[in-house]
Design a protein around this motif. Sequence first.
Motif, PDB file in Angstrom:
ATOM      1  N   CYS A  55       0.846  -1.208   0.000  1.00  0.00           N
ATOM      2  CA  CYS A  55       0.000   0.000   0.000  1.00  0.00           C
ATOM      3  C   CYS A  55       0.877   1.253   0.000  1.00  0.00           C
ATOM      4  O   CYS A  55       1.974   1.244   0.555  1.00  0.00           O
ATOM      5  CB  CYS A  55      -0.842   0.097   1.269  1.00  0.00           C
ATOM      6  SG  CYS A  55      -1.933  -1.281   1.561  1.00  0.00           S
ATOM      7  N   GLY A  56       0.347   2.313  -0.548  1.00  0.00           N
ATOM      8  CA  GLY A  56       0.946   3.646  -0.418  1.00  0.00           C
ATOM      9  C   GLY A  56       2.371   3.694  -0.940  1.00  0.00           C
ATOM     10  O   GLY A  56       2.701   3.193  -2.019  1.00  0.00           O
ATOM     11  N   THR A  57       3.215   4.305  -0.144  1.00  0.00           N
ATOM     12  CA  THR A  57       4.617   4.474  -0.525  1.00  0.00           C
ATOM     13  C   THR A  57       5.292   3.121  -0.740  1.00  0.00           C
ATOM     14  O   THR A  57       6.107   2.964  -1.662  1.00  0.00           O
ATOM     15  CB  THR A  57       5.322   5.310   0.575  1.00  0.00           C
ATOM     16  OG1 THR A  57       4.813   6.635   0.477  1.00  0.00           O
ATOM     17  CG2 THR A  57       6.816   5.322   0.427  1.00  0.00           C
ATOM     18  N   SER A  58       4.948   2.142   0.070  1.00  0.00           N
ATOM     19  CA  SER A  58       5.540   0.806  -0.096  1.00  0.00           C
ATOM     20  C   SER A  58       5.139   0.206  -1.448  1.00  0.00           C
ATOM     21  O   SER A  58       5.923  -0.523  -2.074  1.00  0.00           O
ATOM     22  CB  SER A  58       5.092  -0.114   1.040  1.00  0.00           C
ATOM     23  OG  SER A  58       5.542   0.377   2.282  1.00  0.00           O
ATOM     24  N   SER A 102       6.192  -3.606   3.379  1.00  0.00           N
ATOM     25  CA  SER A 102       5.486  -2.829   4.396  1.00  0.00           C
ATOM     26  C   SER A 102       6.468  -2.310   5.443  1.00  0.00           C
ATOM     27  O   SER A 102       7.233  -3.091   6.007  1.00  0.00           O
ATOM     28  CB  SER A 102       4.437  -3.723   5.072  1.00  0.00           C
ATOM     29  OG  SER A 102       3.835  -3.048   6.154  1.00  0.00           O
ATOM     30  N   GLN A 103       6.450  -1.029   5.677  1.00  0.00           N
ATOM     31  CA  GLN A 103       7.305  -0.466   6.717  1.00  0.00           C
ATOM     32  C   GLN A 103       6.928  -1.097   8.052  1.00  0.00           C
ATOM     33  O   GLN A 103       7.765  -1.657   8.750  1.00  0.00           O
ATOM     34  CB  GLN A 103       7.127   1.064   6.732  1.00  0.00           C
ATOM     35  CG  GLN A 103       8.033   1.824   7.684  1.00  0.00           C
ATOM     36  CD  GLN A 103       7.644   1.742   9.141  1.00  0.00           C
ATOM     37  OE1 GLN A 103       8.464   1.385   9.998  1.00  0.00           O
ATOM     38  NE2 GLN A 103       6.395   2.014   9.443  1.00  0.00           N
ATOM     39  N   SER A 104       5.649  -1.008   8.403  1.00  0.00           N
ATOM     40  CA  SER A 104       5.191  -1.451   9.726  1.00  0.00           C
ATOM     41  C   SER A 104       5.107  -2.969   9.856  1.00  0.00           C
ATOM     42  O   SER A 104       5.256  -3.511  10.951  1.00  0.00           O
ATOM     43  CB  SER A 104       3.806  -0.861  10.001  1.00  0.00           C
ATOM     44  OG  SER A 104       2.884  -1.326   9.022  1.00  0.00           O
ATOM     45  N   THR A 107       0.107  -3.491   8.248  1.00  0.00           N
ATOM     46  CA  THR A 107      -0.985  -2.920   7.452  1.00  0.00           C
ATOM     47  C   THR A 107      -2.038  -3.996   7.129  1.00  0.00           C
ATOM     48  O   THR A 107      -1.712  -5.041   6.550  1.00  0.00           O
ATOM     49  CB  THR A 107      -0.404  -2.298   6.163  1.00  0.00           C
ATOM     50  OG1 THR A 107       0.539  -1.313   6.564  1.00  0.00           O
ATOM     51  CG2 THR A 107      -1.473  -1.668   5.290  1.00  0.00           C
ATOM     52  N   VAL A 153       4.762  10.446  10.049  1.00  0.00           N
ATOM     53  CA  VAL A 153       3.721   9.639   9.399  1.00  0.00           C
ATOM     54  C   VAL A 153       4.053   9.422   7.919  1.00  0.00           C
ATOM     55  O   VAL A 153       3.845   8.345   7.378  1.00  0.00           O
ATOM     56  CB  VAL A 153       2.322  10.278   9.610  1.00  0.00           C
ATOM     57  CG1 VAL A 153       1.326   9.724   8.611  1.00  0.00           C
ATOM     58  CG2 VAL A 153       1.845  10.009  11.034  1.00  0.00           C
ATOM     59  N   SER A 155       6.184   8.371   5.053  1.00  0.00           N
ATOM     60  CA  SER A 155       7.316   7.449   4.974  1.00  0.00           C
ATOM     61  C   SER A 155       8.433   8.033   4.099  1.00  0.00           C
ATOM     62  O   SER A 155       8.188   8.518   3.000  1.00  0.00           O
ATOM     63  CB  SER A 155       6.827   6.124   4.385  1.00  0.00           C
ATOM     64  OG  SER A 155       7.846   5.170   4.455  1.00  0.00           O
ATOM     65  N   LYS A 240       3.582  12.398  -1.341  1.00  0.00           N
ATOM     66  CA  LYS A 240       4.210  13.121  -0.227  1.00  0.00           C
ATOM     67  C   LYS A 240       3.645  14.543  -0.146  1.00  0.00           C
ATOM     68  O   LYS A 240       3.326  15.025   0.938  1.00  0.00           O
ATOM     69  CB  LYS A 240       5.733  13.234  -0.401  1.00  0.00           C
ATOM     70  CG  LYS A 240       6.542  12.013  -0.152  1.00  0.00           C
ATOM     71  CD  LYS A 240       6.717  11.631   1.294  1.00  0.00           C
ATOM     72  CE  LYS A 240       5.719  10.552   1.636  1.00  0.00           C
ATOM     73  NZ  LYS A 240       6.218   9.192   1.474  1.00  0.00           N
ATOM     74  N   GLU A 243      -0.035  14.566   1.067  1.00  0.00           N
ATOM     75  CA  GLU A 243      -0.120  14.115   2.467  1.00  0.00           C
ATOM     76  C   GLU A 243       0.206  15.204   3.476  1.00  0.00           C
ATOM     77  O   GLU A 243      -0.488  15.359   4.466  1.00  0.00           O
ATOM     78  CB  GLU A 243       0.949  13.039   2.683  1.00  0.00           C
ATOM     79  CG  GLU A 243       0.481  11.652   2.763  1.00  0.00           C
ATOM     80  CD  GLU A 243       1.625  10.699   3.085  1.00  0.00           C
ATOM     81  OE1 GLU A 243       2.738  10.837   2.541  1.00  0.00           O
ATOM     82  OE2 GLU A 243       1.383   9.807   3.899  1.00  0.00           O
TER      83      GLU A 243
END
Length: 364
Positions: A55-58, A102-104, A107, A153, A155, A240, A243
């Motif tokens: 998702c998103g930046t990833s 995924s950073q986290s 997700t 928040v 990334s 970016k 956001e």
Amino acid sequence: EKGHYRHFMQKEIFEQPTVVAQTLRSYVRQIDQSVALPQIDFDLSTINRITIVACGTSFYAGMVAKYWIETFARLPVDIDVASEFRYRDPVLEPGGLALFISQSGETADTLAALRHCKAAGQTIAVVVNVPTSTMAREADLLLPTHAGPEIGVASTKAFTCQLAVLAALAAHLAVKRGRMDRAEETAVVNNLVEIPSCLNAALAHDDEIAAMAHLIAPARDVLYLGRGQDYPLALEGALKLKEISYIHAEGYASGEMKHGPIALIDEAVPVIVLAPSGPLFEKTVSNMQEVRARGGKVVLISDKAGIEEAGEGCIATIEMPEVHPLIAPLVYAVPVQLLAYHVACVKGTDVDQPRNLAKSVTVE
Ligand code: F6R
């Protein structure tokens, strides 16, 4: 904890040379100049297809990886945003590797997609920044990034570390599939180890980008253009900016502009062009001319040769170091991050905690 930085995001942008170097240490063997994965006994030579989900930046890191894996390893790659993936009933055949970024590592949509692929018999690989995360635990192959905790928040450093891991993975797959010989592998390693100093060279433009942010901050809409492996960077730049500065921004493949978004171009719409010099540069120059002919204001982010050739008539240029195409996406991430950061500072928004956003999205 922020040291002399004003915001965590700023600190994390400036940490990139260090954390990317730290990440690469697990993927590059200096002794014999080879690329290796942390789980050295894991055999990827029989993989016949890769499905990337994030998702998103990833997700944008995944888009860059698709270019690299297809180019170097000649393996077909599918890529989806996690929230769409399960609902299109994807074809998942034996021999497939499903790769989650995924950073986290938490997700919800990405995790649900991981479980879906696992149930369908895919080999599961994850690129995560939290080694104790759920995705890390459920993976067959864990490819950690060593970005350290990311507090902002938006990334930033997790993204460039993901790209570093994915570049190494693409090269590793190419070697395993007999598509890359020793000399080519050594060349890749040499490019990878140069990344930190190239990131420093990009960061040196901070003051210049801070000054330029005043030209962008009044805009209502901003377009970002890029081609090939730098197209995902255009998407990332736009994400970016929206956001953290709340300016509407869109990323487009440069050649797609004339199929619609060109209708938006006027004097009030800055167009940020991400274009290292190279075989496709000429095509991007004509896209820039199309923008300028309609009064659009172009900001060109390129290298010395690119700026010499096409910088005239731009409202601003930002000169990146000359880099191998493999590492260009990491280097060009820096100016788009800094631009979003400084525009947000000019607008006075809450850079580290943008409205309506959470660091980890654990609901679908
Ligand atoms: C953008 C951003 C988000 C995340 C996305 C995925 O700056 O931070 O788009 O990239 O929510 O998060 P992870 O990588 O933790 O799965």
